[in-house]
Design a protein around this motif. Structure first.
Motif, PDB file in Angstrom:
ATOM      1  N   ALA B 164       0.837  -1.201   0.000  1.00  0.00           N
ATOM      2  CA  ALA B 164       0.000   0.000   0.000  1.00  0.00           C
ATOM      3  C   ALA B 164       0.874   1.254   0.000  1.00  0.00           C
ATOM      4  O   ALA B 164       0.603   2.221  -0.717  1.00  0.00           O
ATOM      5  N   ALA B 165       1.955   1.230   0.800  1.00  0.00           N
ATOM      6  CA  ALA B 165       2.844   2.386   0.848  1.00  0.00           C
ATOM      7  C   ALA B 165       3.507   2.590  -0.509  1.00  0.00           C
ATOM      8  O   ALA B 165       3.677   3.725  -0.978  1.00  0.00           O
ATOM      9  N   SER B 166       3.861   1.495  -1.180  1.00  0.00           N
ATOM     10  CA  SER B 166       4.524   1.621  -2.484  1.00  0.00           C
ATOM     11  C   SER B 166       3.581   2.232  -3.508  1.00  0.00           C
ATOM     12  O   SER B 166       4.005   2.754  -4.515  1.00  0.00           O
ATOM     13  N   LEU B 167       2.262   2.140  -3.226  1.00  0.00           N
ATOM     14  CA  LEU B 167       1.287   2.759  -4.131  1.00  0.00           C
ATOM     15  C   LEU B 167       0.991   4.193  -3.722  1.00  0.00           C
ATOM     16  O   LEU B 167       0.070   4.817  -4.236  1.00  0.00           O
ATOM     17  N   GLY B 168       1.754   4.695  -2.741  1.00  0.00           N
ATOM     18  CA  GLY B 168       1.657   6.102  -2.387  1.00  0.00           C
ATOM     19  C   GLY B 168       0.758   6.406  -1.199  1.00  0.00           C
ATOM     20  O   GLY B 168       0.492   7.569  -0.923  1.00  0.00           O
ATOM     21  N   ALA B 169       0.270   5.377  -0.490  1.00  0.00           N
ATOM     22  CA  ALA B 169      -0.640   5.630   0.627  1.00  0.00           C
ATOM     23  C   ALA B 169       0.148   5.932   1.901  1.00  0.00           C
ATOM     24  O   ALA B 169       1.109   5.235   2.214  1.00  0.00           O
ATOM     25  N   ASN B 170      -0.277   6.958   2.641  1.00  0.00           N
ATOM     26  CA  ASN B 170       0.394   7.267   3.901  1.00  0.00           C
ATOM     27  C   ASN B 170      -0.101   6.321   5.004  1.00  0.00           C
ATOM     28  O   ASN B 170      -1.019   5.529   4.792  1.00  0.00           O
TER      29      ASN B 170
ATOM     30  N   ALA C  46      21.108 -13.547  -0.849  1.00  0.00           N
ATOM     31  CA  ALA C  46      22.198 -12.701  -1.344  1.00  0.00           C
ATOM     32  C   ALA C  46      21.926 -11.226  -1.082  1.00  0.00           C
ATOM     33  O   ALA C  46      22.814 -10.397  -1.195  1.00  0.00           O
ATOM     34  N   GLY C  47      20.659 -10.886  -0.762  1.00  0.00           N
ATOM     35  CA  GLY C  47      20.335  -9.494  -0.473  1.00  0.00           C
ATOM     36  C   GLY C  47      19.561  -8.816  -1.582  1.00  0.00           C
ATOM     37  O   GLY C  47      19.448  -7.589  -1.604  1.00  0.00           O
ATOM     38  N   LYS C  48      18.963  -9.606  -2.510  1.00  0.00           N
ATOM     39  CA  LYS C  48      18.259  -9.007  -3.654  1.00  0.00           C
ATOM     40  C   LYS C  48      17.043  -8.198  -3.192  1.00  0.00           C
ATOM     41  O   LYS C  48      16.897  -7.029  -3.532  1.00  0.00           O
ATOM     42  N   THR C  49      16.180  -8.875  -2.394  1.00  0.00           N
ATOM     43  CA  THR C  49      14.979  -8.181  -1.939  1.00  0.00           C
ATOM     44  C   THR C  49      15.331  -7.062  -0.959  1.00  0.00           C
ATOM     45  O   THR C  49      14.738  -5.990  -0.984  1.00  0.00           O
ATOM     46  N   SER C  50      16.347  -7.323  -0.115  1.00  0.00           N
ATOM     47  CA  SER C  50      16.777  -6.286   0.830  1.00  0.00           C
ATOM     48  C   SER C  50      17.195  -5.024   0.092  1.00  0.00           C
ATOM     49  O   SER C  50      16.934  -3.909   0.544  1.00  0.00           O
ATOM     50  N   PHE C  51      17.834  -5.193  -1.062  1.00  0.00           N
ATOM     51  CA  PHE C  51      18.277  -4.048  -1.844  1.00  0.00           C
ATOM     52  C   PHE C  51      17.069  -3.194  -2.264  1.00  0.00           C
ATOM     53  O   PHE C  51      17.063  -1.975  -2.102  1.00  0.00           O
ATOM     54  N   LEU C  52      15.998  -3.885  -2.744  1.00  0.00           N
ATOM     55  CA  LEU C  52      14.789  -3.151  -3.144  1.00  0.00           C
ATOM     56  C   LEU C  52      14.147  -2.465  -1.936  1.00  0.00           C
ATOM     57  O   LEU C  52      13.710  -1.313  -2.004  1.00  0.00           O
ATOM     58  N   TYR C  53      14.076  -3.190  -0.809  1.00  0.00           N
ATOM     59  CA  TYR C  53      13.476  -2.622   0.407  1.00  0.00           C
ATOM     60  C   TYR C  53      14.256  -1.381   0.858  1.00  0.00           C
ATOM     61  O   TYR C  53      13.681  -0.403   1.320  1.00  0.00           O
ATOM     62  N   ALA C  54      15.588  -1.472   0.721  1.00  0.00           N
ATOM     63  CA  ALA C  54      16.423  -0.333   1.132  1.00  0.00           C
ATOM     64  C   ALA C  54      16.148   0.874   0.241  1.00  0.00           C
ATOM     65  O   ALA C  54      16.047   2.002   0.715  1.00  0.00           O
ATOM     66  N   PHE C  56      13.423   1.572  -1.100  1.00  0.00           N
ATOM     67  CA  PHE C  56      12.108   2.099  -0.748  1.00  0.00           C
ATOM     68  C   PHE C  56      12.097   2.777   0.618  1.00  0.00           C
ATOM     69  O   PHE C  56      11.142   3.457   0.974  1.00  0.00           O
ATOM     70  N   GLY C  57      13.161   2.585   1.398  1.00  0.00           N
ATOM     71  CA  GLY C  57      13.200   3.203   2.726  1.00  0.00           C
ATOM     72  C   GLY C  57      12.660   2.307   3.815  1.00  0.00           C
ATOM     73  O   GLY C  57      12.442   2.745   4.939  1.00  0.00           O
ATOM     74  N   TRP C  58      12.407   1.021   3.500  1.00  0.00           N
ATOM     75  CA  TRP C  58      11.893   0.101   4.519  1.00  0.00           C
ATOM     76  C   TRP C  58      13.013  -0.529   5.324  1.00  0.00           C
ATOM     77  O   TRP C  58      12.773  -1.115   6.364  1.00  0.00           O
ATOM     78  N   GLY C  77      24.161  10.637   5.741  1.00  0.00           N
ATOM     79  CA  GLY C  77      25.146  11.649   6.101  1.00  0.00           C
ATOM     80  C   GLY C  77      24.550  13.053   6.100  1.00  0.00           C
ATOM     81  O   GLY C  77      24.901  13.894   6.919  1.00  0.00           O
ATOM     82  N   GLN C  78      23.595  13.283   5.195  1.00  0.00           N
ATOM     83  CA  GLN C  78      23.004  14.623   5.094  1.00  0.00           C
ATOM     84  C   GLN C  78      21.652  14.718   5.780  1.00  0.00           C
ATOM     85  O   GLN C  78      20.911  15.684   5.606  1.00  0.00           O
ATOM     86  N   ASP C  79      21.311  13.660   6.548  1.00  0.00           N
ATOM     87  CA  ASP C  79      20.033  13.658   7.257  1.00  0.00           C
ATOM     88  C   ASP C  79      18.842  13.797   6.318  1.00  0.00           C
ATOM     89  O   ASP C  79      17.878  14.482   6.608  1.00  0.00           O
ATOM     90  N   GLN C  80      18.948  13.158   5.171  1.00  0.00           N
ATOM     91  CA  GLN C  80      17.870  13.223   4.181  1.00  0.00           C
ATOM     92  C   GLN C  80      17.083  11.924   4.259  1.00  0.00           C
ATOM     93  O   GLN C  80      17.646  10.840   4.237  1.00  0.00           O
ATOM     94  N   PHE C  81      15.753  12.035   4.348  1.00  0.00           N
ATOM     95  CA  PHE C  81      14.938  10.821   4.300  1.00  0.00           C
ATOM     96  C   PHE C  81      13.536  11.163   3.801  1.00  0.00           C
ATOM     97  O   PHE C  81      12.763  11.842   4.471  1.00  0.00           O
ATOM     98  N   VAL C  82      13.226  10.724   2.594  1.00  0.00           N
ATOM     99  CA  VAL C  82      11.878  10.890   2.054  1.00  0.00           C
ATOM    100  C   VAL C  82      11.082   9.647   2.443  1.00  0.00           C
ATOM    101  O   VAL C  82      11.563   8.521   2.283  1.00  0.00           O
ATOM    102  N   SER C  83       9.879   9.845   3.005  1.00  0.00           N
ATOM    103  CA  SER C  83       9.088   8.686   3.440  1.00  0.00           C
ATOM    104  C   SER C  83       8.801   7.761   2.270  1.00  0.00           C
ATOM    105  O   SER C  83       8.632   8.225   1.141  1.00  0.00           O
ATOM    106  N   PRO C  84       8.719   6.447   2.558  1.00  0.00           N
ATOM    107  CA  PRO C  84       8.508   5.472   1.483  1.00  0.00           C
ATOM    108  C   PRO C  84       7.355   5.842   0.557  1.00  0.00           C
ATOM    109  O   PRO C  84       7.486   5.739  -0.660  1.00  0.00           O
ATOM    110  N   HIS C  85       6.220   6.295   1.132  1.00  0.00           N
ATOM    111  CA  HIS C  85       5.072   6.507   0.257  1.00  0.00           C
ATOM    112  C   HIS C  85       5.213   7.759  -0.611  1.00  0.00           C
ATOM    113  O   HIS C  85       4.404   7.992  -1.494  1.00  0.00           O
ATOM    114  N   HIS C  86       6.231   8.557  -0.331  1.00  0.00           N
ATOM    115  CA  HIS C  86       6.490   9.706  -1.193  1.00  0.00           C
ATOM    116  C   HIS C  86       7.567   9.432  -2.238  1.00  0.00           C
ATOM    117  O   HIS C  86       7.881  10.299  -3.046  1.00  0.00           O
TER     118      HIS C  86
END
Lengths: 256, 260, 355
Positions: B164-170, C46-54, C56-58, C77-86
């Motif tokens: 759901a989050a990957s689809l943009g939902a908060n 091997a870390g394939k799915t972990s790479f995608l999750y990373a 996405f910010g999960w 390092g720059q304190d940057q973090f966009v939420s996953p859903h954004h």
């Protein structure tokens, strides 16, 4: 095979332990010479019954007195549904009549009377002079359920004196009413004089209400049990003895 | 197909079921069926029935509103903090209701820690009021909501939230539109369990809210009082309580505890 | 190994992901050019799915950076973090994760305001007739298409596919690959595809990143990797037959003139074809019936790889065949033996160099 033999040893120890425990249990339950008496007591007579029990057990150490304390209605219900009682001490006539219909008890004797009274939370005492003051504002009352003798008496009094009790909480017995008042959860309550007298430090008894004209009587009935006749009579004597009356008087009860 | 059980198990189970059913049958035996209509029309009975339905439904709703957020947080907690929080939330379920009622009295009673300030500020007195009954009922019903909901949440694949989050939902949208609808069945079960518990509540109610006919005397309290005055009325009310509870449980089929 | 070839100055995705999970350390640096699709392969863990999750910010980055279209999305390092859903990524999970309490249409509409019924993407993925169905009542292939459409409808700048075809049967995969390829071409400017199947990588990706133990063990085109495997795992899993040739209609002509028939049509220009060694059949006598690709070859070597025998044959084509050890002994295979080799046209995978 050392493992097996040690297991055998462990099993043997368990058997020995089990046998010992069983023997101990048997010796206490069957070997004890103590006889017991089941005495059912209306809750307004709690303190009285406790004093008599202690005296009685001192005199007859071989008899174990078991008190069952509840509202009179509840006690009779228990007996009708099969609870075994040797002596029954009830408030009010209605419940004693029901008990008599059961047929397994001898004719009752009246041992004391008690009058109704109003007790108040000390915090409201200075504002209250008359019965009408009691129900002023949103003061809250506690009263016994109508099925209990104290409740029957209180409802009769309230009707006669015009006190509105529609918002009063109905408690199963008189001790619960007293507890509500003495904890300050309600402003006033209807209890027996004997209860008020025992709680002088927590509640204030209201005088001149006319509630003392509403009186209930306590009667004692004993079971028609031939085998334990002697023990039952001994306890009944203790209750009806002149010394017991002294106790009742001190607790605030009236002569029959 | 399951492997067959030894025959003795069936006999044993039959005896246990019979043991549970016997007291209920015995009660039904005693009911004065010919007078039941007139008994159930008595004002005290009608008042108690309405009061019970109203307070138990409000309590179940309140328990859901309060319990679901707690379950959401609890389902994401781990370790000793989670265990302590869960134990605390479960306590009213295993505590004797009288103790719960007494505890409520010391907290929300007229002389209670919160109750006295509540009265000073709002003039609201919880004991001996309908709100008091609802509070007592909610207190004992809340654990059913929290436990049932948490179990369902924990068995839900957490990746649905990622999807759901990957689809943009908060987070709010994920919770309201994906997580909670996914466990709808369990939420219904939680609500019904809470309601059934509230409907049967006695100890906490009589201790905290008292026993005032028309405002705090619920069905179980009315049955208790009637047992000493009018046993036939007590039996008639008991029949109503048994029927209502049984109907709900049967209607729920096997959904009263999360199956998956 | 060498990084990807970036033809344009600014890559679509520029990232260095460093993630720590207990003992496991994932450290991957990757640039993806606009229009590029990268397949991520590697053994389990091997870390394939972990790479995608990373991405996405999960999973939190311990260090590194993630830049999408030149914009920093995450940089510890720059304190940057966009939420996953954004984050302007889309993700299709291996088991689709369609919301079970919704219809297909509601699933598709979850991340977009686009009119679902008239969406060309829905048409392309052949979902129009399924819109009112419950999402869980679909076949695996249908669910896969719904999941893909649901993600693509949100118009992400980049889409991640985690084992997109794992739940499909072999015949469904071929069709699904086509659909995914055309959908990706139409809709997104970059994609990462985690897969176990070299056929997926071959059909869908421009380059392959092989992850082993949390770091990149090889990066290159599937052809380069297949021909020069850098590690034993790569050799055993991506050791396919690759041929370059010129397409014409449904067949491909190799440099030496050999014609290989495919199930495609309208092929033109330079193409690469791939054949799974397991799809190569061996016969002692000339096969009768359908196979159009058949050659008489001679056995050069026989090696056993686990329970399989890898047979290298030379003739009109030089080709590897993987057969079971028992079949190898039944056929009494030995070096120098002459055999008929056949490959069904449907088993020949084609990738055109200029799609």
């Amino acid at each position: 095979m050392p493992i097996q033999s040690s297991q055998k040893g462990a099993a043997a120890r368990w058997v020995l332990l089990a046998v010992t425990i069983t023997a101990l249990l048997l010796s206490t339950s069957c070997g004890s010479p103590k006889r017991s008496l089941n005495v059912f007591v209306a809750s307004s007579m709690t303190e009285f019954a406790e004093v008599i029990r202690v005296d009685f057990e001192r005199k007859y150490p071989e008899i174990d007195v078991r008190l069952n304390i509840a509202g009179s209605g509840a006690l009779v219900n228990q007996i009708v549904e099969g609870a075994s009682a040797d002596l029954v001490l009830l408030a009010g006539a209605t419940h004693m009549d029901r008990l008599q219909k059961d047929g397994s008890f001898l004719r009752p004797v009246t041992i004391a009377r008690n009058s109704l009274t109003v007790v108040m939370d000390p915090r409201i005492a200075s504002d209250v002079n008359t019965l009408a003051d009691l129900t002023r504002g949103d003061r809250r009352a506690a009263i016994c359920i109508q099925g209990a003798p104290c409740g029957a008496l209180a409802f009769a009094f309230a009707e006669a004196s015009g006190v509105d009790l529609s918002t009063a909480t109905r408690e199963p017995n008189v001790k619960a009413v007293l507890a509500r008042v003495s904890r300050g959860e309600v402003d006033f309550g209807f209890v027996y004089r004997s209860d008020a007298q025992g709680a002088q430090e927590e509640v204030i008894e209201m005088t001149g209400t006319g509630a003392d004209a509403f009186i209930t009587s306590y009667s004692l009935a004993v079971a028609r049990d031939g085998q334990r006749r002697q023990d039952i009579n001994a306890f009944a004597d203790a209750i009806t003895h002149e010394r017991a009356w002294k106790v009742l008087q001190e607790l605030g009860f009236l002569r029959p | 197909m399951r492997a067959p059980l030894p025959r003795q198990f069936r006999y044993f189970a039959f005896v246990v079921v019979a043991l549970v059913a016997t007291p209920l049958v015995a009660l039904l035996w005693r009911v004065p069926w010919s007078r039941i209509h007139e008994l159930l029309r008595e004002q005290v009975v009608v008042d108690a029935l309405i009061l019970s339905l109203v307070t138990s439904l409000i309590a179940a709703g309140t328990a859901l509103l309060l319990g679901i957020p707690v379950a959401l947080i609890l389902s994401r907690m781990e370790g000793i903090k989670a265990s302590i929080t869960r134990a605390l939330m479960t306590l009213p379920m295993v505590l004797p209701p009288v103790v719960g009622g007494a505890a409520l009295l010391f907290a929300f009673g007229r002389n209670g820690v919160l109750g006295s300030s509540l009265e000073d500020v709002t003039g609201l007195v919880l004991p001996y009021s309908l709100a008091g009954v609802v509070l007592a009922n909610t207190f004992v019903a809340l654990p059913f909501v929290v436990l049932t909901t948490e179990t369902a949440l924990r068995s839900l694949d957490p990746r649905f939230e990622l999807a759901a989050a990957s689809l943009g939902a908060n987070q709010t949208r994920v919770t309201m539109q994906v997580v909670l609808p996914s466990i709808k069945g369990s939420l219904v079960a939680a609500g019904v369990l809470a309601w059934a518990r509230a409907l049967g509540e006695f100890g906490a109610t009589i201790t905290f809210a008292g026993n005032v006919p028309g405002s705090t005397q619920t069905m179980p309290l009315a049955v208790f009082v009637a047992m000493e005055t009018d046993q036939d009325a007590a039996l008639a009310m008991s029949v109503v309580l048994i029927l209502v509870s049984l109907t709900v449980l049967v209607a729920l089929r096997d959904r009263w505890w999360p199956a998956r | 190994m060498a990084g990807p070839v970036t033809e344009q100055p600014q890559p679509l995705l520029d990232t260095h992901v460093v993630v720590e999970r207990g003992e496991f350390l994932l450290d991957v640096e990757l640039q993806v050019a606009p229009g590029e699709t990268v397949a991520i392969m590697g053994p389990n863990g091997a870390g394939k799915t972990s790479f995608l999750y990373a991405l996405f910010g999960w999973l939190p980055l311990r260090s590194g950076w993630i830049l999408l279209d030149g914009v920093t999305i995450e940089a510890p390092g720059q304190d940057q973090f966009v939420s996953p859903h954004h984050r302007d990524f889309g993700m299709v999970f291996d088991d689709c994760l369609l919301f079970p309490h919704m219809t297909v249409e509601q699933n598709l509409a979850f991340g977009t305001n686009v009119e679902i019924e008239t969406s060309p993407l829905v048409e392309l993925l052949e979902l129009s007739h399924l819109l009112k169905n419950r999402a869980t009542a679909l076949s695996a292939g249908q669910q896969q298409r719904v999941a893909l459409a649901r993600t693509l409808l949100t118009s992400p700048k980049m889409v991640f596919l985690d084992e997109p075809l794992a739940s499909l049967d072999p015949s469904g995969r071929i069709q699904a690959r086509h659909l995914i390829r055309s959908a990706l071409n139409d809709q997104v400017s970059g994609a990462l595809i985690v897969t176990h199947d070299p056929a997926d990588a071959f059909a869908l990706a421009d380059s392959v990143m092989v992850l082993e133990g949390g770091s990149i063990s090889q990066f290159g085109s599937i052809g380069e990797i297949g021909e020069h495997p850098a590690t034993p795992w790569i050799a055993s899993l991506i050791g396919w037959n690759f041929f370059a040739g010129v397409g014409s209609g449904s067949s491909v002509q190799l440099a030496d003139g050999t014609q290989i028939a495919t199930s495609e049509s309208g092929l033109t220009g330079e193409v690469t074809i791939a054949i799974n060694p397991s799809s190569v059949a061996l016969f002692l006598e000339a096969p009768v019936g359908s196979p159009r690709n058949k050659w008489f070859c001679e056995i050069e070597t026989i090696e056993s790889v686990g329970e399989l025998a890898r047979v290298t044959l030379s003739g009109p084509v030089t080709i590897y065949a993987d057969i079971t050890l028992s079949a190898a002994s039944d056929l009494e295979l030995r070096k120098g033996l002459g055999l008929w080799v056949s490959v069904k046209a449907t088993e020949v995978l084609v990738q055109s160099s200029n799609p």
